[in-house]
Write a protein that holds these residues in place. Structure first.
Motif, PDB file in Angstrom:
ATOM      1  N   ARG A   3       0.933  -1.310   0.301  1.00  0.00           N
ATOM      2  CA  ARG A   3       0.158   0.138  -0.171  1.00  0.00           C
ATOM      3  C   ARG A   3       0.811   1.314  -0.034  1.00  0.00           C
ATOM      4  NH1 ARG A   3      -4.778   0.396   4.556  1.00  0.00           N
ATOM      5  NH2 ARG A   3      -6.013  -1.603   3.540  1.00  0.00           N
ATOM      6  N   ALA A   4       2.457   1.732   0.101  1.00  0.00           N
ATOM      7  CA  ALA A   4       2.603   2.265   0.645  1.00  0.00           C
ATOM      8  C   ALA A   4       3.538   2.799  -0.208  1.00  0.00           C
ATOM      9  CB  ALA A   4       3.881   2.026   1.497  1.00  0.00           C
ATOM     10  N   ALA A   5       4.115   1.661  -1.347  1.00  0.00           N
ATOM     11  CA  ALA A   5       4.419   1.869  -2.530  1.00  0.00           C
ATOM     12  C   ALA A   5       3.482   2.304  -3.079  1.00  0.00           C
ATOM     13  CB  ALA A   5       5.480   0.096  -3.150  1.00  0.00           C
ATOM     14  N   LEU A   7       0.562   4.539  -2.822  1.00  0.00           N
ATOM     15  CA  LEU A   7       0.346   5.705  -3.040  1.00  0.00           C
ATOM     16  C   LEU A   7       1.328   6.698  -3.181  1.00  0.00           C
ATOM     17  CD1 LEU A   7      -0.839   5.730   1.215  1.00  0.00           C
ATOM     18  CD2 LEU A   7      -1.753   6.139  -1.123  1.00  0.00           C
ATOM     19  N   VAL A   8       3.296   5.690  -3.097  1.00  0.00           N
ATOM     20  CA  VAL A   8       3.788   6.911  -3.320  1.00  0.00           C
ATOM     21  C   VAL A   8       4.312   6.826  -5.074  1.00  0.00           C
ATOM     22  CG1 VAL A   8       6.717   6.121  -3.478  1.00  0.00           C
ATOM     23  CG2 VAL A   8       6.279   6.262  -0.917  1.00  0.00           C
ATOM     24  N   LEU A   9       4.007   6.041  -5.345  1.00  0.00           N
ATOM     25  CA  LEU A   9       3.960   5.662  -7.416  1.00  0.00           C
ATOM     26  C   LEU A   9       2.992   6.539  -7.858  1.00  0.00           C
ATOM     27  CD1 LEU A   9       4.239   1.870  -7.441  1.00  0.00           C
ATOM     28  CD2 LEU A   9       6.143   4.423  -7.839  1.00  0.00           C
ATOM     29  N   ALA A  11       1.692   9.044  -5.905  1.00  0.00           N
ATOM     30  CA  ALA A  11       2.172  10.494  -5.576  1.00  0.00           C
ATOM     31  C   ALA A  11       2.931  10.703  -6.952  1.00  0.00           C
ATOM     32  CB  ALA A  11       2.881  10.795  -4.333  1.00  0.00           C
ATOM     33  N   VAL A  12       3.688  10.244  -6.830  1.00  0.00           N
ATOM     34  CA  VAL A  12       4.788  10.227  -8.562  1.00  0.00           C
ATOM     35  C   VAL A  12       4.219  10.835  -9.325  1.00  0.00           C
ATOM     36  CG1 VAL A  12       6.691   9.774  -9.587  1.00  0.00           C
ATOM     37  CG2 VAL A  12       7.134   9.510  -7.310  1.00  0.00           C
TER      38      VAL A  12
END
Length: 259
Positions: A3-5, A7-9, A11-12
């Protein structure tokens, strides 16, 4: 972890175009006197602020957006209160009809609105754009605020009137503080629609009164200064970010209450 990965993708994916636009706004994309092509600095922002036409476009946008929000909230609040507190035959159908009107493509009404506004002398004026935007924003503002007013107990109205409050006193001292999140949500949507709307801004500003959207469009030519365009674009994002910051608490509470 997944889930964190994700969200990072996400955001990018969202922020990368904005970051690229900001970097281009700091880059001299065309050679100018005393500035080498490819150099970095605030020269594009200085050029935008030095242009009288671009400054006028910013002022025009600010005028009609603020006027549109004031009209939409000021007219929508009494209408929303009446619809929330009074029942009549077809009241739900009337609410649905307002939303159906809001879904009408703006281009369908562009010709009759242009003819009407030209006869009233409202073409090439920020006031004309504000009025036509209010026409489309008012149903949304009424629909949002009506649902919040309906959630307020009727006992609040009765208690206030028993205490001797007039209608205006009740609105400003009791009702508006109770539905402040709903007003914040309505103001946010009215602001965003009016700020980014292009169809009526193009049709109703033929020679003067052009807003930011039309000013950016006019900057594209055979040899476009992309850096200056990106600088104007970044400046056009500032009012939206400021609006989100000002109503952030109301937006969070409003969407939570609606959920």
């Amino acid at each position: 972890m997944i889930r964190a990965a994700a969200l990072v993708l996400l955001a990018v994916f969202i922020l990368l175009p904005l970051a690229q636009a900001f970097m281009l706004s700091l880059t001299a994309t065309l050679p100018k006197e005393g500035v080498a092509e490819g150099s970095m600095g605030l020269m594009n922002y200085a050029a935008v602020l030095a242009s009288a036409d671009l400054r006028a476009a910013m002022a025009n946008s600010a005028v009609y957006v603020i006027l549109n929000v004031i009209l939409s909230i000021g007219l929508g609040l009494p209408a929303a209160y009446a619809l929330a507190r009074c029942s009549f035959v077809g009241d739900r159908h009337f609410m649905l009809l307002m939303l159906v009107f809001r879904l009408t493509p703006p281009v369908v009404l562009s010709l009759p609105i242009f003819i009407l506004f030209s006869k009233l002398g409202l073409v090439n004026s920020p006031v004309g754009i504000a009025l036509v935007h209010c026409l489309f924003n008012l149903p949304v503002a009424i629909w949002i605020m009506e649902s919040f007013i309906r959630a307020v107990p009727r006992e609040l109205d009765e208690t206030a009137f028993l205490d001797g409050h007039s209608g205006l006193s009740f609105f400003f001292r009791h009702l508006i503080p109770e539905i402040a999140p709903g007003i914040g949500v309505a103001a946010f949507f009215c602001f965003i629609f009016s700020w980014v709307e292009v169809v009526f801004a193009r049709i109703l500003t033929v020679t003067a009164g052009k807003p930011i959207t039309m000013a950016i469009n006019a900057m594209f030519s055979f040899q476009t200064d992309i850096g200056m365009v990106m600088a104007m674009t970044c400046l056009s994002l500032m009012p939206g970010l400021a609006m989100i910051w000002l109503v952030r608490n109301h937006l969070a509470r409003g969407f939570t209450l609606r959920a």
